[in-house]
Design an enzyme around this catalytic site. Structure first.
Site, PDB file in Angstrom:
ATOM      1  N   SER A  42      65.716  -6.777 -75.420  1.00  0.00           N
ATOM      2  CA  SER A  42      64.636  -5.931 -74.356  1.00  0.00           C
ATOM      3  C   SER A  42      65.507  -5.141 -73.551  1.00  0.00           C
ATOM      4  O   SER A  42      66.770  -5.366 -73.317  1.00  0.00           O
ATOM      5  CB  SER A  42      63.919  -7.003 -73.568  1.00  0.00           C
ATOM      6  N   LYS A  43      65.100  -4.632 -72.404  1.00  0.00           N
ATOM      7  CA  LYS A  43      65.704  -3.956 -71.534  1.00  0.00           C
ATOM      8  C   LYS A  43      66.769  -4.417 -70.757  1.00  0.00           C
ATOM      9  O   LYS A  43      67.897  -4.015 -70.498  1.00  0.00           O
ATOM     10  CB  LYS A  43      64.885  -3.123 -70.710  1.00  0.00           C
ATOM     11  N   ARG A  44      66.420  -5.838 -70.605  1.00  0.00           N
ATOM     12  CA  ARG A  44      67.526  -6.833 -69.939  1.00  0.00           C
ATOM     13  C   ARG A  44      68.889  -6.705 -70.633  1.00  0.00           C
ATOM     14  O   ARG A  44      69.826  -7.156 -70.010  1.00  0.00           O
ATOM     15  CB  ARG A  44      66.872  -7.942 -69.893  1.00  0.00           C
ATOM     16  N   HIS A  45      68.849  -6.535 -72.028  1.00  0.00           N
ATOM     17  CA  HIS A  45      70.004  -6.525 -72.571  1.00  0.00           C
ATOM     18  C   HIS A  45      70.673  -5.199 -72.291  1.00  0.00           C
ATOM     19  O   HIS A  45      71.902  -5.130 -73.051  1.00  0.00           O
ATOM     20  CB  HIS A  45      69.942  -6.899 -74.065  1.00  0.00           C
ATOM     21  N   GLY A  46      70.388  -4.261 -71.857  1.00  0.00           N
ATOM     22  CA  GLY A  46      71.010  -2.922 -71.775  1.00  0.00           C
ATOM     23  C   GLY A  46      70.478  -1.906 -72.724  1.00  0.00           C
ATOM     24  O   GLY A  46      68.957  -1.940 -72.551  1.00  0.00           O
TER      25      GLY A  46
END
Ligand code: GLU
Length: 461
Positions: free
Chosen positions: A243-247
């Protein structure tokens, strides 16, 4: 068999890395077998679907080079067709109209939860039950529900996961057509897969739970089932779903961060599929090799460093002119040596176009060295050597080999080691201490510029 696969994104955001991987495998399978690849936009979530997202998806696919033979088809343009099939199912007794309200559904759910039962629709509007219970259709639009068998099992032999089956008891009579005539996902997908004569449904394994419902609908319509292949999820390094948390998670973001499309494709190809130890191979090779036997059953891990490494492999081997065209817009100043030559010198060590532009900048943007750095670089040992170098360079033939020879002579005459001379020389002529090989940098910058910068910091020649 004429293979037909499809990619069926919902246009509610950018094309996600996982979606792109699904598209790639589905496309590769069709190409591998000389079949057709169909693009279908599942835009029935009217609130969340946007034109911007459709455009981003199409743009991303084009950039990656995943081309489609038919479509894009849009589900919202096919509403009469879903209604028609729903009517057929009603006529055949496979579906029925249901007038249950939200409030009634909530009440039912509450009482089921209280009894520790799994919340599910109770089939009360099945015509025979409604009749027995004396239910009278109210004057408002009904939804259409599918009559799911209440006993037995339903299963399939997944091309990736092997045999899977579900007890029908776990499935309730799902809504297939909403009151406003828009189909639900499970219904639209089946009608479309049938109409578009899809032979292989290839998608993420987050849809495994939907497949039994879809198979029931396929069977009710009475057509041959397609094959199903459910691809493993893509997780971030922490084991959570990517997800976006991973870049960066969208294809456009990778493009904007300086990936070459073929590098991203190659990286995607290795997410959940392998061919021996092969890592770096062009997409044509994927097409030749792709099969479901080598799709992994367990989730794939997305590794941003490995993606960059892959990008580096492709940048290294890309043509200088192509790279120059891609890097040029990233440079604010362009007066200086020909960009292609600069690229040729730098491309072996760049893992993104941004990185390449960053390194190229040293040839176009002079960073005035600070007084402190100059003082550190210029001392009683280096100053005379640099002066000698400047003098020599005034009439050294301006090509790398002779420049290298001039450097060696100066080192020898002054009893210095290469870094002792090269570090301050770099600082004076580029403003930086980290550059590629000094002779190459000198050659590209040109005599006039080099001598002018030496003169500026060393005084008169
Ligand atoms: N629209 C669905 C999604 O984006 C497609 C699933 C499928 O391929 O059937 O997840």
């Amino acid at each position: 068999m004429n293979i037909r696969t499809r990619f069926a994104p919902s246009p509610t955001g950018f094309l996600h890395i996982g979606g792109a991987r699904t598209a790639l495998f589905s496309w590769a399978y069709a190409r591998r077998h000389g079949g057709k690849f169909i693009l279908r936009v599942e835009d029935t979530d009217v609130e969340r679907s946007t034109v911007a997202s459709v455009n981003a998806i199409l743009e991303s696919m084009k950039w990656l080079g995943i081309d489609w033979d038919e479509g894009p088809f849009f589900q919202m343009q096919r509403l009469p067709r879903y209604k028609e099939v729903a009517e057929q199912l009603i006529d055949a007794g496979h579906a029925y109209r249901c007038w249950m309200t939200r409030e009634e559904l909530d009440l039912l759910r509450e009482s089921q939860v209280k009894q520790n039962l799994k919340p599910r629709y109770d089939g009360r509007w099945r015509p025979e039950r409604a009749k027995a219970a004396g239910l009278v259709p109210p004057a408002r639009a009904p939804v259409v529900r599918f009559r799911t068998p209440e006993t037995g099992d339903i299963g399939w032999d997944d091309l990736v996961k092997g045999p899977i089956s579900f007890p029908n008891q776990e499935l309730d009579d799902l809504v297939i057509l909403r009151a406003d005539g828009v189909p639900t996902y499970n219904f639209g997908v089946v009608v479309d897969d049938l109409d578009m004569e899809i032979t292989h449904v290839i998608r993420g394994d987050d849809h495994v739970n939907n497949t039994p419902r879809q198979i029931h609908i396929f069977n009710a319509i009475g057509k041959v089932l397609p094959a199903f292949a459910h691809l493993p999820m893509i997780l971030g390094a922490d084991g959570e779903r990517l997800s976006k948390r991973h870049g960066a998670v969208s294809v456009t973001q990778y493009r904007d961060e300086g990936f070459l499309p073929e590098a991203l494709l190659n990286y995607l190809a290795r997410l959940g599929w392998s061919h021996g130890d092969s890592e770096v191979f062009p997409v044509a090779q994927l097409v030749e090799w792709f099969d479901f036997r080598h799709v992994s059953r367990s989730p794939a891990k997305f590794d941003p460093d490995k993606a960059l490494w892959m990008n580096q492999q492709y940048i290294k081997n890309a043509g200088d002119a192509r790279l120059a065209a891609l890097v040029s817009p990233l440079l604010e100043a362009k007066a200086g040596p020909p960009l292609e030559k600069v690229i040729a010198l730098l491309k072996d060590r760049a893992n993104s176009l941004q990185h390449l532009a960053e390194s190229a900048r040293l040839f176009y943007v002079y960073e005035e060295p600070t007084a402190g750095k100059l003082a550190e670089a210029l001392n009683d040992r280096t100053r005379p050597a640099l002066q000698m170098l400047a003098q020599k360079l005034a009439d050294t033939p301006w090509e790398r080999k002779s420049l290298g020879a001039a450097l060696s002579e100066v080192l020898k005459a002054n009893g210095l080691k290469m870094p002792e001379l090269a570090m301050p020389a770099r600082l004076l002529i580029t403003g930086r201490t980290q550059t590629p090989s000094l002779d190459a940098v000198l050659e590209l910058l040109g005599r006039d510029l080099v001598l002018a910068r030496f003169a500026r910091h060393l005084g008169e020649r």
